[in-house]
Write a protein that holds these residues in place. Structure first.
Motif, PDB file in Angstrom:
ATOM      1  N   ARG A 334       0.835  -1.202   0.000  1.00  0.00           N
ATOM      2  CA  ARG A 334       0.000   0.000   0.000  1.00  0.00           C
ATOM      3  C   ARG A 334       0.872   1.256   0.000  1.00  0.00           C
ATOM      4  NH1 ARG A 334      -5.430  -1.075   1.578  1.00  0.00           N
ATOM      5  NH2 ARG A 334      -5.625   0.927   2.664  1.00  0.00           N
ATOM      6  N   THR A 335       2.032   1.183   0.656  1.00  0.00           N
ATOM      7  CA  THR A 335       2.985   2.290   0.604  1.00  0.00           C
ATOM      8  C   THR A 335       3.450   2.520  -0.828  1.00  0.00           C
ATOM      9  OG1 THR A 335       3.773   1.918   2.870  1.00  0.00           O
ATOM     10  CG2 THR A 335       5.250   3.102   1.385  1.00  0.00           C
ATOM     11  N   GLN A 336       3.740   1.428  -1.544  1.00  0.00           N
ATOM     12  CA  GLN A 336       4.150   1.540  -2.946  1.00  0.00           C
ATOM     13  C   GLN A 336       3.067   2.209  -3.789  1.00  0.00           C
ATOM     14  OE1 GLN A 336       5.408  -2.757  -3.263  1.00  0.00           O
ATOM     15  NE2 GLN A 336       6.928  -1.851  -4.621  1.00  0.00           N
ATOM     16  N   LYS A 337       1.813   1.842  -3.527  1.00  0.00           N
ATOM     17  CA  LYS A 337       0.689   2.445  -4.259  1.00  0.00           C
ATOM     18  C   LYS A 337       0.687   3.959  -4.059  1.00  0.00           C
ATOM     19  CE  LYS A 337      -2.994  -1.081  -4.345  1.00  0.00           C
ATOM     20  NZ  LYS A 337      -4.386  -1.343  -3.905  1.00  0.00           N
ATOM     21  N   MET A 338       0.863   4.376  -2.808  1.00  0.00           N
ATOM     22  CA  MET A 338       0.832   5.811  -2.499  1.00  0.00           C
ATOM     23  C   MET A 338       2.008   6.546  -3.134  1.00  0.00           C
ATOM     24  SD  MET A 338      -0.627   6.240   1.379  1.00  0.00           S
ATOM     25  CE  MET A 338       0.499   5.144   2.201  1.00  0.00           C
ATOM     26  N   ILE A 339       3.189   5.926  -3.087  1.00  0.00           N
ATOM     27  CA  ILE A 339       4.373   6.557  -3.678  1.00  0.00           C
ATOM     28  C   ILE A 339       4.165   6.766  -5.173  1.00  0.00           C
ATOM     29  CG2 ILE A 339       6.799   6.154  -4.266  1.00  0.00           C
ATOM     30  CD1 ILE A 339       7.108   4.833  -1.490  1.00  0.00           C
ATOM     31  N   LYS A 340       3.544   5.797  -5.839  1.00  0.00           N
ATOM     32  CA  LYS A 340       3.276   5.926  -7.281  1.00  0.00           C
ATOM     33  C   LYS A 340       2.281   7.038  -7.576  1.00  0.00           C
ATOM     34  CE  LYS A 340       4.462   1.213  -8.646  1.00  0.00           C
ATOM     35  NZ  LYS A 340       3.972  -0.092  -9.147  1.00  0.00           N
ATOM     36  N   MET A 341       1.464   7.359  -6.546  1.00  0.00           N
ATOM     37  CA  MET A 341       0.504   8.462  -6.707  1.00  0.00           C
ATOM     38  C   MET A 341       1.125   9.794  -6.294  1.00  0.00           C
ATOM     39  SD  MET A 341      -2.870   6.565  -5.156  1.00  0.00           S
ATOM     40  CE  MET A 341      -3.884   8.040  -5.191  1.00  0.00           C
ATOM     41  N   GLY A 342       2.421   9.765  -5.937  1.00  0.00           N
ATOM     42  CA  GLY A 342       3.115  10.998  -5.587  1.00  0.00           C
ATOM     43  C   GLY A 342       3.101  11.332  -4.110  1.00  0.00           C
ATOM     44  N   VAL A 343       2.573  10.415  -3.275  1.00  0.00           N
ATOM     45  CA  VAL A 343       2.526  10.647  -1.832  1.00  0.00           C
ATOM     46  C   VAL A 343       3.784  10.051  -1.204  1.00  0.00           C
ATOM     47  CG1 VAL A 343       1.273  10.190   0.311  1.00  0.00           C
ATOM     48  CG2 VAL A 343       0.013  10.566  -1.811  1.00  0.00           C
ATOM     49  N   THR A 344       4.602  10.857  -0.580  1.00  0.00           N
ATOM     50  CA  THR A 344       5.842  10.365   0.037  1.00  0.00           C
ATOM     51  C   THR A 344       5.698  10.168   1.537  1.00  0.00           C
ATOM     52  OG1 THR A 344       6.626  12.643   0.242  1.00  0.00           O
ATOM     53  CG2 THR A 344       7.321  11.394  -1.714  1.00  0.00           C
ATOM     54  N   SER A 345       4.618  10.721   2.125  1.00  0.00           N
ATOM     55  CA  SER A 345       4.361  10.521   3.546  1.00  0.00           C
ATOM     56  C   SER A 345       2.868  10.588   3.797  1.00  0.00           C
ATOM     57  CB  SER A 345       5.057  11.579   4.389  1.00  0.00           C
ATOM     58  OG  SER A 345       4.669  11.471   5.742  1.00  0.00           O
ATOM     59  N   SER A 346       2.369   9.630   4.605  1.00  0.00           N
ATOM     60  CA  SER A 346       0.942   9.637   4.954  1.00  0.00           C
ATOM     61  C   SER A 346       0.732  10.205   6.347  1.00  0.00           C
ATOM     62  CB  SER A 346       0.386   8.204   4.903  1.00  0.00           C
ATOM     63  OG  SER A 346       0.940   7.414   5.939  1.00  0.00           O
ATOM     64  N   CYS A 347       1.809  10.673   6.955  1.00  0.00           N
ATOM     65  CA  CYS A 347       1.744  11.119   8.340  1.00  0.00           C
ATOM     66  C   CYS A 347       0.990  12.439   8.465  1.00  0.00           C
ATOM     67  CB  CYS A 347       3.150  11.254   8.917  1.00  0.00           C
ATOM     68  SG  CYS A 347       4.172   9.782   8.659  1.00  0.00           S
ATOM     69  N   GLY A 348      -0.088  12.403   9.240  1.00  0.00           N
ATOM     70  CA  GLY A 348      -0.814  13.629   9.536  1.00  0.00           C
ATOM     71  C   GLY A 348      -1.569  14.223   8.376  1.00  0.00           C
ATOM     72  N   MET A 349      -1.889  13.420   7.360  1.00  0.00           N
ATOM     73  CA  MET A 349      -2.633  13.964   6.228  1.00  0.00           C
ATOM     74  C   MET A 349      -3.601  12.929   5.683  1.00  0.00           C
ATOM     75  SD  MET A 349       0.439  13.837   3.378  1.00  0.00           S
ATOM     76  CE  MET A 349      -0.606  14.209   1.983  1.00  0.00           C
ATOM     77  N   HIS A 350      -4.584  13.385   4.922  1.00  0.00           N
ATOM     78  CA  HIS A 350      -5.559  12.480   4.327  1.00  0.00           C
ATOM     79  C   HIS A 350      -4.987  11.916   3.028  1.00  0.00           C
ATOM     80  CE1 HIS A 350      -9.406  10.768   3.183  1.00  0.00           C
ATOM     81  NE2 HIS A 350      -9.248  11.307   1.991  1.00  0.00           N
ATOM     82  N   VAL A 351      -4.916  10.591   2.940  1.00  0.00           N
ATOM     83  CA  VAL A 351      -4.397   9.951   1.732  1.00  0.00           C
ATOM     84  C   VAL A 351      -5.367   8.877   1.269  1.00  0.00           C
ATOM     85  CG1 VAL A 351      -1.960  10.403   2.235  1.00  0.00           C
ATOM     86  CG2 VAL A 351      -3.036   8.320   3.104  1.00  0.00           C
ATOM     87  N   ARG A 352      -5.148   8.392   0.054  1.00  0.00           N
ATOM     88  CA  ARG A 352      -6.082   7.453  -0.579  1.00  0.00           C
ATOM     89  C   ARG A 352      -6.005   6.048   0.004  1.00  0.00           C
ATOM     90  NH1 ARG A 352      -9.297   4.563  -1.830  1.00  0.00           N
ATOM     91  NH2 ARG A 352     -10.191   3.980  -3.847  1.00  0.00           N
ATOM     92  N   TRP A 353      -4.813   5.570   0.355  1.00  0.00           N
ATOM     93  CA  TRP A 353      -4.673   4.180   0.822  1.00  0.00           C
ATOM     94  C   TRP A 353      -4.052   4.121   2.218  1.00  0.00           C
ATOM     95  CZ3 TRP A 353      -7.008   0.721  -2.214  1.00  0.00           C
ATOM     96  CH2 TRP A 353      -7.175   1.022  -3.560  1.00  0.00           C
ATOM     97  N   PRO A 354      -4.688   4.686   3.224  1.00  0.00           N
ATOM     98  CA  PRO A 354      -4.053   4.703   4.544  1.00  0.00           C
ATOM     99  C   PRO A 354      -3.970   3.321   5.186  1.00  0.00           C
ATOM    100  CG  PRO A 354      -6.315   5.466   4.698  1.00  0.00           C
ATOM    101  CD  PRO A 354      -6.021   5.317   3.239  1.00  0.00           C
ATOM    102  N   SER A 355      -2.865   3.088   5.883  1.00  0.00           N
ATOM    103  CA  SER A 355      -2.691   1.884   6.687  1.00  0.00           C
ATOM    104  C   SER A 355      -2.395   2.332   8.117  1.00  0.00           C
ATOM    105  CB  SER A 355      -1.534   1.030   6.154  1.00  0.00           C
ATOM    106  OG  SER A 355      -1.784   0.594   4.834  1.00  0.00           O
ATOM    107  N   TYR A 356      -2.793   1.498   9.062  1.00  0.00           N
ATOM    108  CA  TYR A 356      -2.594   1.797  10.474  1.00  0.00           C
ATOM    109  C   TYR A 356      -2.114   0.550  11.208  1.00  0.00           C
ATOM    110  CZ  TYR A 356      -5.699   5.840   9.570  1.00  0.00           C
ATOM    111  OH  TYR A 356      -6.278   6.988   9.080  1.00  0.00           O
ATOM    112  N   ALA A 357      -1.376   0.759  12.293  1.00  0.00           N
ATOM    113  CA  ALA A 357      -0.959  -0.333  13.182  1.00  0.00           C
ATOM    114  C   ALA A 357      -1.720  -0.178  14.493  1.00  0.00           C
ATOM    115  CB  ALA A 357       0.546  -0.297  13.416  1.00  0.00           C
ATOM    116  N   TYR A 358      -2.608  -1.112  14.781  1.00  0.00           N
ATOM    117  CA  TYR A 358      -3.424  -0.985  15.996  1.00  0.00           C
ATOM    118  C   TYR A 358      -2.632  -1.271  17.274  1.00  0.00           C
ATOM    119  CZ  TYR A 358      -4.018  -6.085  15.245  1.00  0.00           C
ATOM    120  OH  TYR A 358      -3.821  -7.428  15.020  1.00  0.00           O
ATOM    121  N   ASN A 359      -1.453  -1.889  17.144  1.00  0.00           N
ATOM    122  CA  ASN A 359      -0.665  -2.191  18.340  1.00  0.00           C
ATOM    123  C   ASN A 359       0.135  -0.980  18.840  1.00  0.00           C
ATOM    124  OD1 ASN A 359       0.769  -2.859  15.785  1.00  0.00           O
ATOM    125  ND2 ASN A 359       2.525  -3.209  17.127  1.00  0.00           N
TER     126      ASN A 359
END
Length: 391
Positions: A334-359
């Motif tokens: 999913r990180t690769q997907k975002m990078i291909k869309m031009g997103v280099t960081s999902s931190c603190g912003m709304h992105v198309r393919w967010p992933s989260y770690a519940y732990n």
């Protein structure tokens, strides 16, 4: 010597007349994908074509004689792999062998004295004559997952990109995803006016968002993660059912009402409590409650896991455990997907393919945002877990 591109004939790509053979690949789906990628990169280092290895359809960690081999091309597309990975790594078949020379057996070292430097030195020695003259080098010993790691994350990611599921498995995943999205539409039709032209058969269905949660709370996992927490002296590995449910419910900006697909071990399918306590607007469903368990039951463990992986990968929001290999490889893709869309960081912003770690606790008591560090020099964090997840 640059290990990521060693012994490659400039401009000629991987040699087609020299081969590497590796032991049967075992353990969980994503451990097997990592082991396969490591075997590919070892073959690349030796400038050899990798003879297509056997995967393991069953899941036995100690009873090796109970492992059921399955050909890699029964799970992933052989020709597609070679097409996508042209010039980087190459898969071959045993029918490609000319048997003009004997087989040279390379015995992998083991134990504490077998350091990463010694392992790398051994690989370098096998790129030279007379050993390089053998048509086949056969690596003897442990599962490739346990080999020393000499390659950066980006090299592994390239191999993973070339692994495309066979059509049969993709179609089964399509059925599960369609069922999830139909459930979401059903939920929303009860709370929202139906838009003109919206129907479950059309393109509208492809736009219906859902959440996928890789829920690791089965007994053997909890024993493993408690021991791991003690050994590593950290407390961000295990998550209770209640903690997962609470943190997923606190994700900021979730588009509700929606379905939360729970990717869980079969042992939890009879535990109805995993479906209780969710925040209003979130409908939790596992494969049995969704009515698709019959799809899974047709297949051995490995294929079932591949279907669940694909369902989680396609989710609009994915939530997993950063110490799970299954979750970690989904986060990587999913990180690769975002990078291909031009997103280099999902931190603190709304992105198309967010992933989260519940732990790991994130903002507003939700799970921590998760984006794979693609510049890591090895796959250590993904193979064995980490609480350093870039956000």
């Amino acid at each position: 010597m640059d290990i990521s591109s060693s012994n490659l004939n400039s401009g000629l790509g991987i040699r087609k007349d020299k081969f590497l053979e590796v032991p049967q690949i075992v353990w969980g789906l994503n451990n097997q994908k990592i082991a396969f990628a490591r075997a590919c990169l070892t073959a690349r280092t030796l400038n050899r074509t990798l003879l297509m290895p056997s995967l393991s359809a069953s899941l036995f960690y100690k009873e090796v004689d109970l492992l059921k081999p399955i050909s890699l091309d029964k799970v992933f597309q052989f020709d597609k792999f070679n097409s996508l990975c042209t010039g980087f790594v190459k898969l071959g078949r045993y029918s490609d062998l000319l048997n003009r020379t004997g087989v040279f057996e390379l015995h992998k070292g083991s134990g504490r004295k077998w350091t990463i430097e010694r392992d790398l030195d051994q690989l370098r020695q096998h790129t030279e004559d007379p050993i390089d003259g053998y048509e086949v080098i056969r690596i003897v010993g442990k599962n490739p997952f346990l080999w020393h790691d000499h390659w950066p994350v980006k090299d592994y990611a390239k191999v993973f990109e070339c692994l495309v599921l066979v059509d049969e498995i993709t179609k089964e995943a399509d059925k599960v995803v369609t069922k999830i999205r139909e459930k979401v539409m059903e939920l929303r039709s009860n709370t929202e006016p139906v838009q003109d032209g919206a129907n479950s058969e059309g393109s509208t269905l492809q736009l219906v968002p859902y959440v996928a949660v890789h829920m690791r709370i089965e007994i053997d996992w909890m024993i493993h993660c408690k021991k791991l927490e003690q050994r590593l002296n950290i407390s961000q590995i295990c998550s209770s059912k209640e903690e997962i449910i609470e943190r997923v419910g606190n994700i900021v900006g979730l588009n509700t009402p929606t379905v939360v697909y729970l990717a869980v071990a079969d042992s939890l399918l009879e535990d109805s409590s995993i479906l209780n306590g969710w925040k209003e607007g979130l409908l939790p469903l596992e494969k049995k409650k969704l009515g698709v368990d019959g799809i899974y039951k047709k297949y051995p463990y490995l294929i079932q896991s591949a279907i669940d992986y694909e369902v989680c990968l396609r989710a609009d929001v994915f939530v997993g455990n950063s110490f799970s290999t299954f979750s970690s490889l989904i986060a990587l893709e999913r990180t690769q997907k975002m990078i291909k869309m031009g997103v280099t960081s999902s931190c603190g912003m709304h992105v198309r393919w967010p992933s989260y770690a519940y732990n790991i606790l994130g903002e507003l008591k939700g799970p921590r945002r998760w984006m794979t560090n693609m510049s890591d020099s090895s796959l250590q964090a993904i193979s064995y877990g980490s609480n350093d997840i870039s956000c």
